[in-house]
Design a protein around this motif. Structure first.
Motif, PDB file in Angstrom:
ATOM      1  N   TYR A  84     -33.936  28.895  62.592  1.00  0.00           N
ATOM      2  CA  TYR A  84     -33.910  27.427  62.489  1.00  0.00           C
ATOM      3  C   TYR A  84     -33.485  26.784  63.797  1.00  0.00           C
ATOM      4  O   TYR A  84     -34.095  25.823  64.266  1.00  0.00           O
ATOM      5  N   MET A  85     -32.432  27.349  64.418  1.00  0.00           N
ATOM      6  CA  MET A  85     -31.968  26.786  65.691  1.00  0.00           C
ATOM      7  C   MET A  85     -33.066  26.966  66.734  1.00  0.00           C
ATOM      8  O   MET A  85     -33.366  26.070  67.515  1.00  0.00           O
ATOM      9  N   LEU A 107     -23.501  31.702  69.670  1.00  0.00           N
ATOM     10  CA  LEU A 107     -23.370  31.332  68.257  1.00  0.00           C
ATOM     11  C   LEU A 107     -23.555  32.526  67.326  1.00  0.00           C
ATOM     12  O   LEU A 107     -22.823  32.686  66.344  1.00  0.00           O
ATOM     13  N   ILE A 108     -24.514  33.353  67.672  1.00  0.00           N
ATOM     14  CA  ILE A 108     -24.805  34.514  66.808  1.00  0.00           C
ATOM     15  C   ILE A 108     -23.645  35.512  66.857  1.00  0.00           C
ATOM     16  O   ILE A 108     -23.241  36.055  65.833  1.00  0.00           O
ATOM     17  N   MET A 135     -22.241  26.810  58.785  1.00  0.00           N
ATOM     18  CA  MET A 135     -22.571  25.407  58.498  1.00  0.00           C
ATOM     19  C   MET A 135     -23.710  24.932  59.411  1.00  0.00           C
ATOM     20  O   MET A 135     -24.639  24.249  58.970  1.00  0.00           O
ATOM     21  N   ALA A 136     -23.651  25.334  60.681  1.00  0.00           N
ATOM     22  CA  ALA A 136     -24.703  24.916  61.631  1.00  0.00           C
ATOM     23  C   ALA A 136     -26.063  25.461  61.200  1.00  0.00           C
ATOM     24  O   ALA A 136     -27.095  24.817  61.410  1.00  0.00           O
ATOM     25  N   LEU A 140     -25.275  21.888  68.969  1.00  0.00           N
ATOM     26  CA  LEU A 140     -24.904  23.303  68.923  1.00  0.00           C
ATOM     27  C   LEU A 140     -23.796  23.605  69.941  1.00  0.00           C
ATOM     28  O   LEU A 140     -22.919  24.436  69.681  1.00  0.00           O
ATOM     29  N   GLU A 141     -23.815  22.908  71.082  1.00  0.00           N
ATOM     30  CA  GLU A 141     -22.701  23.094  72.040  1.00  0.00           C
ATOM     31  C   GLU A 141     -21.400  22.589  71.424  1.00  0.00           C
ATOM     32  O   GLU A 141     -20.342  23.190  71.578  1.00  0.00           O
TER      33      GLU A 141
END
Ligand code: CS2
Length: 502
Positions: free
Chosen positions: A313-314, A335-336, A411-412, A496-497
């Motif tokens: 999705y990102m 993030l991962i 959540m993101a 995302l940052e």
């Protein structure tokens, strides 16, 4: 539509195949059929059929597979003219290896060959039915924990049990035919689920039992006594094959193979040992049999699949077409790592002599494999069916342990899925959303616009995506609202940052 002028792979061509491609080490026609596989896509051909091929080579037996496609004629057209043969191509770090698999006898397109398929399913020679029909093929509502009675296809099968269209409907009819044909000894059956659902064997067991209960108590009883349902954890990354792949591989292989699959070297299969029939010598092919498979499923669904969905999705929103591109994006990579190490990781049960950090590293390396191009849009499909077991279940557990702080990447992922449903990347490129609930979900997102209170209320009350436990949490609702507002105001990249700064 033969894509090249080179001869087509088939049994008579097998002896002429060059040394660099390994041929199956047994004569396929020496072995009878013992397995019917429903949902014969690329994943089955690169996974269960490969394990079975190895077991046939090692220990023989009547364990060849008849494959069934419930909805399309494609695979039967690819494999039947090739006598069921196809090539598995493994690619990683610039290395390629190829092997012709002989485990599949033929493929039946259920829409044309329904009675033949039902005969195979009911035959006492068929000991095992395995399944890869994707999450939606189970017609199971995960949030309610029961069969989805609203499903039009399930309603069809209830009304016409002798001519089913769903996988559970086929299983039910097969059991009924077995029961009616039973002489002194009933023809027992083992069903193995190979889809990315938690306790997948229990799910299909519950769906089949629910359908049987509507049909007759005698049938339900017969199934309880004669059919066992095994859960299994399956793992191998298998992208869809394109026409260009077929062309390119034909030049290398020296023959045309319309059924080939391209995959990574890694593969894993862990099966719950609850068989009521014989089985192929899968142990010798590397399959692990265990008493309980649910911990393995949790490990894989939350670590690999959860991270895959996050990247999908990102990645789509940021314009990354492939998973290997997405994981190379520094923000997504961080993030991962955080998602796996701080969020899903702590929800994974402990295994003896198992290094979770090493497993997580291995997954990142597998995602980085650019020799098998896996489209972010392929993983993004069917989000309504995937998010619960991959993202929302670990999140619900963390919330109940009061560890909300460790749920920001989860959540993101949810928020990027909702943003993805706007069908437009950050740069304004449009795309199609493929999901069994697409119509409802796209409308819900578009009607709400920037009214995120409305979006949340609709999501909670008209869909079964969010588990009850999270719906009841005011903290969850407030956090979701804040994230939705932030992605809307700042755009995905800055959002995302910001997530990473939390
Ligand atoms: C992927 C899976 O498309 C998807 O949803 O996450 O197909 C994944 O590649 C496999 O489960 C890997 O075993």
């Amino acid at each position: 539509m033969t894509a090249t002028s080179l001869p087509r792979l088939c049994a008579t061509l097998l002896p002429e195949i060059s040394e660099s491609t390994m041929r199956c080490e047994y004569t396929p026609s020496d072995h009878g059929v013992g397995i019917v596989h429903i949902g014969i896509g690329a994943f089955h051909r690169a996974h269960q059929a490969v394990f079975t091929d190895k077991a046939l080579a090692k220990s023989g037996g009547n364990w060849r597979i008849v494959g069934a496609s419930l909805r399309s004629a494609n695979v039967s057209q690819q494999l039947n003219p090739q006598n069921g043969l196809y090539t598995v191509i493994e690619r990683s770090a610039g290395k390629v290896s190829s092997k012709v698999v002989g485990a599949i006898k033929e493929v039946l397109n259920a829409q044309e060959k329904q009675s033949e398929l039902l005969d195979y399913l009911a035959s006492p020679k068929t000991k095992i039915v395995s399944l890869t029909v994707t999450e939606k093929g189970y017609h199971f509502d995960l949030s309610k924990g029961e069969i989805n009675w609203q499903s039009k296809d399930i309603q069809h099968d209830l009304a016409h049990p002798e001519t089913p269209i769903t996988m559970p409907g086929y299983l039910l009819r097969a059991c009924e035919k077995r029961m009616l044909a039973s002489t002194n000894t009933a023809a027992k059956l083992t069903v193995i689920s190979c889809d990315n659902l938690p306790e997948n064997g229990h799910i299909i067991e519950s769906v089949v039992h629910s359908l049987a209960a509507k049909r007759s108590s005698e049938l339900l009883e017969w199934i309880r006594n004669n059919v066992s349902f095994c859960s299994s954890m399956v793992d191998r990354i298998v992208p869809s094959v394109t026409q260009e792949d077929i062309q390119e591989q034909a030049q290398r292989l020296g023959y045309t193979d319309l059924g080939l699959v391209i995959t990574e070297p890694f593969k894993q299969w862990v099966i719950e040992d609850k068989f009521c029939t014989d089985r192929p010598d899968w142990e010798s092919a590397g399959v692990l049999f265990v008493k309980h498979v649910s911990d393995y499923e949790k490990l894989k669904l939350r670590t690999l699949n959860g991270s895959h969905s996050a990247l999908a999705y990102m990645g789509v929103l940021l314009g990354h077409k492939w998973i290997h591109e997405a994981i190379n994006d520094p923000v997504l990579s961080k993030l991962i790592q955080r998602l796996m190490q701080q969020e899903t990781g702590p929800t994974i049960p402990e295994f003896k002599n198992f290094d979770l950090a090493e497993y997580q590293d291995q997954i990142v390396k597998r995602f980085l494999n650019s020799d098998i191009a896996y489209a972010t849009q392929q993983v993004a499909m069917d989000g309504s069916q995937k998010l619960q077991q991959r993202i929302l279940a670990p999140m619900a557990e963390l919330y109940s342990d009061n560890k909300q702080a460790n749920t920001v990447c989860l959540m993101a992922t949810l928020v990027c899925w909702l943003r993805y449903l706007k069908q437009e990347t950050e740069r304004g490129e449009r795309y199609e959303v493929s999901d069994p609930y697409a119509e409802q979900l796209l409308k819900l997102v578009s009607d709400a616009g920037s009214n995120f209170e409305q979006l949340i209320n609709q999501l909670f009350t008209t869909t079964s995506v969010i588990p009850t436990q999270l719906k009841n949490s005011e903290d969850f609702k407030q956090a979701l609202l804040m994230h939705l507002t932030t992605i809307h105001k700042k755009g995905t990249a800055t959002y995302l940052e910001w997530v990473l700064s939390l």
